[in-house]
Design an enzyme around this catalytic site. Structure first.
Site, PDB file in Angstrom:
ATOM      1  N   ASN A  14      27.556 154.171  51.497  1.00 25.18           N
ATOM      2  CA  ASN A  14      26.977 155.475  51.120  1.00 25.18           C
ATOM      3  C   ASN A  14      26.804 156.370  52.347  1.00 25.18           C
ATOM      4  OD1 ASN A  14      26.239 155.822  48.165  1.00 25.18           O
ATOM      5  ND2 ASN A  14      25.546 153.733  48.549  1.00 25.18           N
ATOM      6  N   HIS A 109      19.390 154.634  44.484  1.00 29.72           N
ATOM      7  CA  HIS A 109      19.138 153.307  43.903  1.00 29.72           C
ATOM      8  C   HIS A 109      20.157 153.081  42.786  1.00 29.72           C
ATOM      9  CE1 HIS A 109      17.001 149.731  42.664  1.00 29.72           C
ATOM     10  NE2 HIS A 109      17.054 150.165  41.418  1.00 29.72           N
ATOM     11  N   ASP A 145      11.313 152.489  44.719  1.00 27.60           N
ATOM     12  CA  ASP A 145      12.292 153.167  43.858  1.00 27.60           C
ATOM     13  C   ASP A 145      11.622 154.071  42.821  1.00 27.60           C
ATOM     14  OD1 ASP A 145      14.439 151.903  45.190  1.00 27.60           O
ATOM     15  OD2 ASP A 145      14.140 150.104  44.002  1.00 27.60           O
TER      16      ASP A 145
HETATM   17  C1  GAR Z   1      23.843 150.650  47.312  1.00 24.86           C
HETATM   18  O1  GAR Z   1      24.299 150.194  46.056  1.00 24.86           O
HETATM   19  C2  GAR Z   1      22.467 151.291  47.179  1.00 24.86           C
HETATM   20  O2  GAR Z   1      22.324 152.042  46.020  1.00 24.86           O
HETATM   21  C3  GAR Z   1      21.577 150.080  47.160  1.00 24.86           C
HETATM   22  O3  GAR Z   1      22.117 149.245  48.143  1.00 24.86           O
HETATM   23  C4  GAR Z   1      23.532 149.455  48.230  1.00 24.86           C
HETATM   24  C5  GAR Z   1      23.895 149.754  49.666  1.00 24.86           C
HETATM   25  O4  GAR Z   1      25.294 149.827  49.841  1.00 24.86           O
HETATM   26  N1  GAR Z   1      20.204 150.411  47.409  1.00 24.86           N
HETATM   27  C6  GAR Z   1      19.167 149.777  46.853  1.00 24.86           C
HETATM   28  O5  GAR Z   1      19.269 148.813  46.124  1.00 24.86           O
HETATM   29  C7  GAR Z   1      17.803 150.363  47.199  1.00 24.86           C
HETATM   30  N2  GAR Z   1      16.789 149.849  46.341  1.00 24.86           N
HETATM   31  P1  GAR Z   1      25.895 150.562  51.118  1.00 24.86           P
HETATM   32  O6  GAR Z   1      25.210 149.960  52.355  1.00 24.86           O
HETATM   33  O7  GAR Z   1      27.354 150.200  51.077  1.00 24.86           O
HETATM   34  O8  GAR Z   1      25.658 152.027  50.991  1.00 24.86           O
END
Ligand code: GAR
Length: 210
Positions: A14, A109, A145
């Site tokens: 992200n 999230h 969240d």
């Molecule tokens: C993503 O899916 C984000 O939405 C989630 O962790 C992942 C990180 O992926 N966040 C949560 O669960 C927060 N509660 P990334 O490091 O590849 O962006």
């Protein structure tokens, strides 16, 4: 352009999509720094490859949560970000931290909040028999969240889905939604006022089609 700091703990996909969005000349934000609580976070190398400064604050390097957050707050006081984007930052920020940057912190999230906050969100959506899942960008308040919703995107849950398959499908829409939501916040099209997200009519409908 608004100055953004992105907080990560992991792969940083992200963060990378936000960084790529910021490369467009007409995008209203730029990433000043990426902060990680894990030296092993894969996202750090991705940020560095794009020329973005990184800082690591491992929790184990500090006596307690308050000292850990104080060190990060000191760094933020130098960087002076307009917006803080949590992007897979797997640590709950304290009320004191959030109040220091009130209305400036946003998070993504991978569920349709307020459903399934916290961990194992994809498996819980499958176990609940959901036919639709998705992701949410929201302003950060003290609860995990929680906080006023800025934008959401939905995907189908398929009959044979595993948590991994659903997570991958949701991640593809996270990568569309987060840059849209950050643009909206950076332009002031949505603001947090009186504990609510107030959207200027006609700016953005708060969804990203799959
Ligand atoms: C993503 O899916 C984000 O939405 C989630 O962790 C992942 C990180 O992926 N966040 C949560 O669960 C927060 N509660 P990334 O490091 O590849 O962006």
């Amino acid at each position: 352009r608004k100055r953004v700091v992105v907080f990560i703990s992991g792969g940083g996909s992200n963060m990378l999509t936000l960084a790529k969005a910021c490369q467009a000349a007409d995008y209203p934000a730029e990433i000043s720094c990426v902060i990680s609580d894990k030296a092993s976070a894969g996202g750090l190398a991705k940020a560095e490859a794009m020329g973005i400064p990184t800082r690591v604050f491992e929790r184990k390097g500090y006596a307690d949560k308050a000292e850990h957050e104080a060190a990060i707050l000191t760094a933020l006081a130098e960087i002076k970000p307009d917006i803080i984007c949590l992007a897979g930052y797997m640590r709950l920020l304290s009320g004191d931290f959030i109040r220091a940057h009130e209305t400036r912190i946003i998070n993504i999230h991978p569920s349709l909040l307020p459903l399934f906050p916290g961990l194992h969100t994809h498996q819980r959506a499958i176990d609940a028999g959901m036919k639709i899942a998705g992701c949410t960008v929201h302003f950060v308040t003290e609860g995990m969240d929680e906080g006023p919703i800025i934008a959401q995107a939905a995907v189908p849950v398929l009959a044979e889905d595993t948590a991994e398959a659903l997570a991958a499908r949701i991640l593809t829409v996270e990568h569309k939604l987060y840059p849209l939501a950050l643009k909206l916040v950076a332009e002031g099209g949505v603001r947090m006022e009186g504990g609510r997200a107030v959207t200027t009519p006609g700016t953005f409908d708060g969804t990203a089609a799959q």
